[in-house]
Every structure is written in structure tokens, then in C-alpha cells.
Design a protein around this motif. Structure first.
Motif, mmCIF file in Angstrom:
data_model
loop_
_atom_site.group_PDB
_atom_site.id
_atom_site.type_symbol
_atom_site.label_atom_id
_atom_site.label_comp_id
_atom_site.label_asym_id
_atom_site.label_seq_id
_atom_site.Cartn_x
_atom_site.Cartn_y
_atom_site.Cartn_z
ATOM 1 N N CYS A 62 0.836 -1.202 0.000
ATOM 2 C CA CYS A 62 0.000 0.000 0.000
ATOM 3 C C CYS A 62 0.874 1.256 0.000
ATOM 4 O O CYS A 62 0.567 2.234 -0.677
ATOM 5 C CB CYS A 62 -0.914 0.014 1.220
ATOM 6 N N ASN A 66 0.327 0.343 -4.524
ATOM 7 C CA ASN A 66 -0.362 -0.782 -5.164
ATOM 8 C C ASN A 66 -1.821 -0.801 -4.719
ATOM 9 O O ASN A 66 -2.112 -0.540 -3.558
ATOM 10 C CB ASN A 66 0.304 -2.106 -4.782
ATOM 11 N N PRO A 67 -2.760 -1.126 -5.608
ATOM 12 C CA PRO A 67 -4.174 -1.168 -5.237
ATOM 13 C C PRO A 67 -4.469 -2.320 -4.276
ATOM 14 O O PRO A 67 -3.822 -3.358 -4.307
ATOM 15 C CB PRO A 67 -4.898 -1.375 -6.571
ATOM 16 N N VAL A 68 -5.455 -2.106 -3.409
ATOM 17 C CA VAL A 68 -5.877 -3.130 -2.453
ATOM 18 C C VAL A 68 -6.898 -4.031 -3.125
ATOM 19 O O VAL A 68 -7.879 -3.560 -3.699
ATOM 20 C CB VAL A 68 -6.486 -2.483 -1.187
ATOM 21 N N ILE A 69 -6.673 -5.339 -3.056
ATOM 22 C CA ILE A 69 -7.592 -6.325 -3.629
ATOM 23 C C ILE A 69 -7.908 -7.343 -2.543
ATOM 24 O O ILE A 69 -7.002 -7.888 -1.923
ATOM 25 C CB ILE A 69 -6.959 -7.032 -4.842
ATOM 26 N N LYS A 70 -9.186 -7.579 -2.273
ATOM 27 C CA LYS A 70 -9.579 -8.563 -1.271
ATOM 28 C C LYS A 70 -9.668 -9.931 -1.925
ATOM 29 O O LYS A 70 -10.567 -10.194 -2.694
ATOM 30 C CB LYS A 70 -10.911 -8.219 -0.635
ATOM 31 N N PRO A 71 -8.729 -10.829 -1.601
ATOM 32 C CA PRO A 71 -8.808 -12.183 -2.162
ATOM 33 C C PRO A 71 -9.810 -13.027 -1.381
ATOM 34 O O PRO A 71 -10.291 -12.627 -0.322
ATOM 35 C CB PRO A 71 -7.377 -12.715 -1.972
ATOM 36 N N SER A 76 -17.515 -9.898 1.207
ATOM 37 C CA SER A 76 -17.312 -9.157 2.462
ATOM 38 C C SER A 76 -18.552 -9.269 3.344
ATOM 39 O O SER A 76 -19.673 -9.272 2.844
ATOM 40 C CB SER A 76 -17.024 -7.697 2.174
#
Length: 78
Positions: A62, A66-71, A76
Motif C-alpha cells: 500500500c 499498489n491497489p488493495v484487492i480482497k482475495p 465481504s
């Protein structure tokens, strides 16, 4: 049997349904156990793994922009 267990939410949810229909849980197993012993279950796994976690704003990726990606497979809030 699961691929990865982290919190064991899915395993516990599946176990509840199985027991509701009279099934007996013989055990829990996975390929990778990331629970660090915090799941409350006895888990048989091929490997155990610790993953370094970062607080918001302290993640090295971050900080580099770099973009945040929820794996993961769960939406959610599940």
C-alpha cells in the motif's frame, strides 16, 4: 476437508448442517492450515502456514501505491 482453513468459519458452518441432519463429525482436514491454532478445532493438515498481517496504512504494498484487492471466495461481511 477444505483447501485452506484460516478462521474455520466454513468448516464450522458445514459441521452444523451435517449435525443438524444427524451426521457425526469425525474430524477436520485441509491442505493448508493458517489458523495458528486459533480455530478451536483439531485440524489435520498437510502444511501449517503463518501469514504476516499489516494494519491499515502500514502495508508495504500500500505504501508503494499498489491497489488493495480482497482475495478469497467469500463476499465481504460473510
Amino acid at each position: 476437508v477444505e483447501d485452506v482453513i484460516t478462521t474455520a468459519k466454513s468448516a464450522k458452518k458445514a459441521a452444523a448442517v451435517i449435525e443438524e441432519y444427524g451426521g457425526i463429525i469425525a474430524g477436520y482436514a485441509c491442505i493448508i492450515d493458517r489458523s495458528e491454532g486459533n480455530s478451536g478445532l483439531e485440524i489435520i493438515s498437510l502444511a501449517q502456514m503463518s501469514v504476516e498481517l499489516y494494519s491499515v496504512g502500514n502495508c508495504p504494498l500500500c505504501l508503494r501505491g499498489n491497489p488493495v484487492i480482497k482475495p478469497g471466495s467469500r463476499p465481504s461481511g460473510y
